[in-house]
Structures are given as structure tokens and as C-alpha cells.
Design an enzyme around this catalytic site. Structure first.
Site, short mmCIF file in Angstrom:
data_model
loop_
_atom_site.label_atom_id
_atom_site.label_comp_id
_atom_site.label_asym_id
_atom_site.label_seq_id
_atom_site.Cartn_x
_atom_site.Cartn_y
_atom_site.Cartn_z
N GLY A 241 0.75 -1.25 0.00
CA GLY A 241 0.00 0.00 0.00
C GLY A 241 0.77 1.30 0.00
N GLU A 276 3.85 -6.75 1.65
CA GLU A 276 3.39 -7.08 0.30
C GLU A 276 3.37 -5.84 -0.60
OE1 GLU A 276 -0.55 -8.58 1.00
OE2 GLU A 276 0.17 -10.46 1.87
N ARG A 279 3.12 -1.41 -5.87
CA ARG A 279 3.29 -0.12 -6.53
C ARG A 279 4.61 0.56 -6.15
NH1 ARG A 279 -1.36 3.13 -7.68
NH2 ARG A 279 -2.41 1.92 -6.07
N ARG A 315 -5.94 3.65 -15.33
CA ARG A 315 -6.02 4.36 -14.06
C ARG A 315 -6.68 5.74 -14.17
NH1 ARG A 315 -2.63 5.67 -10.98
NH2 ARG A 315 -3.52 4.79 -9.10
N TYR A 319 -9.92 5.73 -11.83
CA TYR A 319 -9.74 6.41 -10.53
C TYR A 319 -9.57 7.91 -10.70
CZ TYR A 319 -8.01 1.62 -9.85
OH TYR A 319 -7.85 0.27 -9.87
N CYS A 344 -12.99 3.93 -28.23
CA CYS A 344 -14.28 4.54 -28.51
C CYS A 344 -15.08 4.75 -27.21
CB CYS A 344 -15.02 3.62 -29.46
SG CYS A 344 -16.41 4.44 -30.21
N GLU A 345 -14.55 5.58 -26.35
CA GLU A 345 -15.18 5.89 -25.06
C GLU A 345 -14.81 7.33 -24.70
OE1 GLU A 345 -16.80 3.81 -22.70
OE2 GLU A 345 -16.48 1.91 -23.76
N TYR A 373 0.18 -1.37 -12.17
CA TYR A 373 -1.22 -1.32 -12.57
C TYR A 373 -1.39 -0.67 -13.95
CZ TYR A 373 -1.45 -2.52 -7.66
OH TYR A 373 -1.23 -3.13 -6.46
N1 LLP Z 1 -1.60 -6.96 -0.79
C1 LLP Z 1 -2.93 -7.01 -1.00
C2 LLP Z 1 -3.72 -7.97 -0.24
C3 LLP Z 1 -3.52 -6.15 -1.93
O1 LLP Z 1 -4.84 -6.20 -2.12
C4 LLP Z 1 -2.73 -5.24 -2.66
C5 LLP Z 1 -3.30 -4.35 -3.65
C6 LLP Z 1 -1.33 -5.23 -2.42
C7 LLP Z 1 -0.81 -6.10 -1.47
C8 LLP Z 1 -0.38 -4.32 -3.14
O2 LLP Z 1 -0.69 -2.98 -2.90
P1 LLP Z 1 0.32 -1.84 -3.41
O3 LLP Z 1 1.59 -1.94 -2.60
O4 LLP Z 1 0.57 -2.05 -4.85
O5 LLP Z 1 -0.42 -0.58 -3.15
N2 LLP Z 1 -5.48 -0.93 -9.38
C9 LLP Z 1 -5.30 0.01 -8.31
C10 LLP Z 1 -4.62 -0.60 -7.12
C11 LLP Z 1 -5.34 -1.82 -6.58
C12 LLP Z 1 -4.60 -2.43 -5.42
C13 LLP Z 1 -5.21 -3.73 -5.05
N3 LLP Z 1 -4.55 -4.38 -3.98
C14 LLP Z 1 -4.53 1.22 -8.84
O6 LLP Z 1 -4.18 1.24 -10.01
O7 LLP Z 1 -4.31 2.18 -8.11
#
Ligand code: LLP
Length: 424
Positions: A241, A276, A279, A315, A319, A344-345, A373
């Protein structure tokens, strides 16, 4: 501070030592471009921040599951955070040991569960009471034991976009923290399960890290309660996150900030830590390179129409996310434009009302912070082949995913079509 590997030399944009315009002319557009040094810098900063505490850093495959990129993380001793059988499959192919793979997700199918049990993954991050029953049952049928952690939902607001907030009570993820004790007590009685951890993930693109403290404190209290009740765990998984720089003025937190904030609390539990991040490892290391197809002026608007859109980077459309965009050759003259794709959107845009260099037909743009992403959320909408992926290392580049072509796109349709059309 993170060193930027996309930078101008005179008026030309480079990725490490590779001039992007020459590369684009050689391989065609669009393509995602990744800097290996940028990835390695991020890896180093995570390792450094957590080196004094037993920690397994599991790269979140969902952020970008390109095999070559997975390999970089695997070679650096990382584990893998997955959310589907397909991600596990790619992880194993990239050399991750099953004992370093964690697997979350609210909707794991029986097939996926059996696949992961047979591999012997480190942990299922279980998201419902029913899932506990099903994993126990399937493990029993396979004559194996499955390792599980309970994903608890700590009901913490991560102060990010609602679509990527996952730790609130109303979200579909995890088990409410006040229900967790009951579920643990049930799970430890199951003979086909090893209950070895606790998991939480509060959201993504978190720039103010204080909600982590709240979440980790709540989960630590649960760990203490479990101990009192005789349930000893081994792992404390706090998910991913950490946010990154999308706008030039963003000041994202560093892994060290997260370590300083949470380690004192995690230490008290005595559990090993799992992280985990997705990003924050790969996001800023990648850009999407696209070519201007047309420019046009309508009454009140200037449009820059490029060969990449929501099919390659969804994205902004989903978002309303901001991605900084640079022209590959710097110009003195600026315009304000909507930078839009060929899809086409109306919602197919990379940026709206953006001040940008006055680029012309045939010139190139780099959409920054597209490493996470981007490719992993891409689609074939409008029957557009997915873009190529390229990894830069110093002055060398490697194509790490070929551009899809029309044959590839019809591959799974053609045989059924030939059969069905003759029988219609
Ligand atoms: N662990 C779990 C259980 C998760 O659900 C996620 C992301 C991560 C780790 C990794 O999170 P990160 O470090 O990448 O923030 N598509 C969206 C982001 C969706 C994230 C879903 N879960 C975007 O483009 O912002």
C-alpha cells in the site's frame, strides 16, 4: 530520496542511458518502459529499512506480473504476494519457491485452492469463514495440510481513493477484526490446517502512513488476545500500500518511514513480518511511451490523440488518477490539452486540461509512474493488441514482452469459429 531514471539530457528524454525517441523509432509504439536501476534502488531501500527484523518482502504480483520483472524480485530474495492461480503459476515459472508465496483474494476457486495446496505455499490469506472450511476440506481430500493466515479487516481509513481502500468494515475484504477470534478458534481445531499468521491490507497509494499504525496496533492487540487463548502465530503480514509520486509535488513515504512506524509494535508481538508492496517497488520505475497520432482543435479544446489509451493505462479513466506526462523532446511552447487515446469511449483519456509541451503528429509522450497497474490492468478492448514491454539496463534494452498481434488476438476464437460457423 528516490533517484529518477527518466530524465532530460539537453532536450531529449532518456531512460537510464537509452534515448527514448531513438528507441521508439526502432521498436514502434506504444510500449511500457522500465528502468532496472530504478527497480533495484527500490529493492535496496526496502531491504535496508527492514534488515534488522526478520522480514519476508513479498512483491505484489498484481502490480506488474511480467515474468522478467518477477525474476528480478525473485533473484533478490523476495517472496511473492498473489491473488490468483495465474499469478502463482507465473511466480513458480519465475523461480519463486512455493514456501515464499502468499495468496489472498476473496474468491479463490476450488481449482485454485487445490493448485496452491499441492504446491505447498507459505500461506493462504483467508478472507471468510467459509473459505476456512473449504481449504480444510480440500486439503483433507488431497491428504495435505494447508498453511493459513486470517485476513482481518481492521476498519481503518487509509485516506486514499475509495476504490483502493480495502481495510474498511464495509469493504468485501477480510474478516471483521471483532469476528476474528471466533474464526481462529474454529480454524485451529481443523486437522488439515496450520494456522500460522495474521494478515491485513488497508489500501493502496497511501501517502500519509499514520493509518498503518492504527491498523498494526489493532492487529497486534488481536495477536495478544490469541496468545492469551493459547493460539501462537508465526507471521504478521501487514500487506502493501505504500504510495508513490504521481504528481511532481507528491512526497511519497519511504520504506524506512514505514519501518520506523510499525516495527516497534510488530516487535512486541514477536512475530516475523511479511510485507506485500507492489506499486512502491515498480510504479515509478515504469513509463508508458506513446506516439501522437493527431492533434485537433475544437471550439474550446485542444486534443492530443495518442496511440495508447485506457486499454494500456486504465487508471485515469477508473480512478481519475493523475499521471505526469512529459514530451520525449522538450519544447518551449506549451499548450493546454486533453490527451486522449484511440478507444471509442469518452472516458478514454490519459490527462484532461493538462498543460503540456506543444507536441505534433508523430512525436512521442512518456506517461510516468506507469510501472504498476499499467500493463497488469491492460485489456484488448476495441481489439487492440497489448503493448510491448521493454527493460532498460544502462545503455542496453531488452524486449521483455513482445507486442501482441492480430493472430494472437484471435487465437482462442478461431478454432471454435471454424467449427461453429459451418454448423450454424
Ligand atoms: N496486498 C494485498 C492484499 C492487496 O490487495 C494489494 C493491492 C497489495 C498487497 C499491493 O498494494 P500496493 O503496494 O501495490 O499498493 N489498481 C489500483 C490498485 C489496486 C490495489 C489492489 N490491492 C490502482 O491502479 O491504483
Amino acid at each position: 530520496m528516490f533517484k529518477n531514471y527518466f530524465f532530460y539530457r539537453d532536450k531529449e528524454l532518456f531512460c537510464e542511458n537509452v534515448p527514448i525517441k531513438e528507441l521508439a523509432k526502432e521498436v514502434g509504439t506504444p510500449f511500457y518502459l522500465y528502468s532496472k536501476k530504478a527497480i533495484e534502488d527500490k529493492i535496496k531501500s526496502y531491504k535496508e529499512a527492514f534488515k534488522n527484523y526478520p522480514t519476508l518482502i513479498c512483491y505484489a504480483a498484481k502490480s506488474n506480473s511480467n515474468l522478467t520483472l518477477l525474476k528480478i524480485f525473485q533473484k533478490n530474495g523476495f517472496g511473492l504476494d498473489t491473488v490468483s492461480g495465474g499469478e502463482i503459476y507465473k511466480g513458480i515459472l519465475a523461480g519463486f519457491e512455493a514456501s515464499k508465496i502468499v495468496y489472498a483474494g476473496v474468491g479463490k476457486t476450488d481449482e485454485e485452492i487445490k493448485y496452491a495446496i499441492n504446491l505447498g505455499i507459505l500461506s493462504f490469506n483467508v478472507e471468510s469463514e467459509q473459505e476456512v472450511d473449504v481449504i480444510d476440506y480440500l486439503a483433507g481430500k488431497l491428504g495435505k495440510k494447508a498453511n493459513i493466515s486470517i485476513r482481518v479487516n481492521p476498519d481503518v481509513n487509509p485516506k486514499t481513493h475509495p476504490y483502493i481502500s480495502t481495510g474498511l468494515r464495509k469493504s468485501k475484504f477480510g474478516i471483521d477484526i471483532d469476528e476474528a477470534l471466533k474464526v481462529y478458534k474454529k480454524a485451529v481445531k481443523r486437522k488439515n490446517l496450520n494456522v500460522l499468521g495474521v494478515h491485513c491490507h488497508i489500501g493502496s497509494q497511501i501517502l500519509d502512513i499514520s493509518p498503518y499504525r492504527e491498523a498494526v496496533e489493532k492487529v497486534a492487540n488481536l495477536v495478544f488476545q490469541l496468545k492469551k487463548d493459547g493460539i501462537e502465530l508465526e507471521y504478521f503480514d501487514i500487506g502493501g500500500g505504500l504510495g508513490i509520486k504521481y504528481k511532481p509535488e507528491d512526497i511519497p513515504p519511504e520504506p524506512k518511514d514505514l519501518a520506523d512506524l510499525i516495527l516497534p509494535i510488530v516487535k512486541e508481538t514477536g512475530l516475523k513480518l511479511i510485507l506485500e508492496p507492489g506499486r512502491s517497488l515498480i510504479g515509478e520505475a515504469g513509463a508508458l511511451i506513446t506516439q501522437v497520432i493527431f492533434t485537433k482543435n475544437k471550439k474550446d479544446k485542444h486534443f492530443i490523440i495518442v496511440d495508447s489509451g485506457m486499454n494500456d493505462l486504465i487508471r485515469p479513466s477508473v480512478y481519475n488518477a493523475y499521471h505526469h506526462i512529459l514530451s520525449v523532446e522538450r519544447k518551449d511552447k506549451k499548450v493546454v490539452a486533453d490527451i486522449v487515446g484511440p478507444i471509442c469511449e469518452t472516458g478514454d483519456f490519459l490527462a484532461l486540461d493538462r498543460e503540456i509541451d506543444d507536441v505534433k503528429r508523430g512525436e512521442y509522450l512518456a506517461v510516468l509512474s506507469a510501472g504498476a497497474y499499467g500493463s497488469s490492468m491492460s485489456s484488448n478492448y476495441n481489439v487492440r493488441p497489448r503493448a510491448m514491454e521493454i527493460l532498460v539496463d544502462g545503455d542496453k534494452f531488452f524486449i521483455i514482452k513482445e507486442r501482441e498481434d492480430y493472430d494472437y488476438l484471435i487465437n482462442k476464437e478461431l478454432k471454435p469459429y471454424c467449427f461453429v460457423k459451418d454448423n450454424l
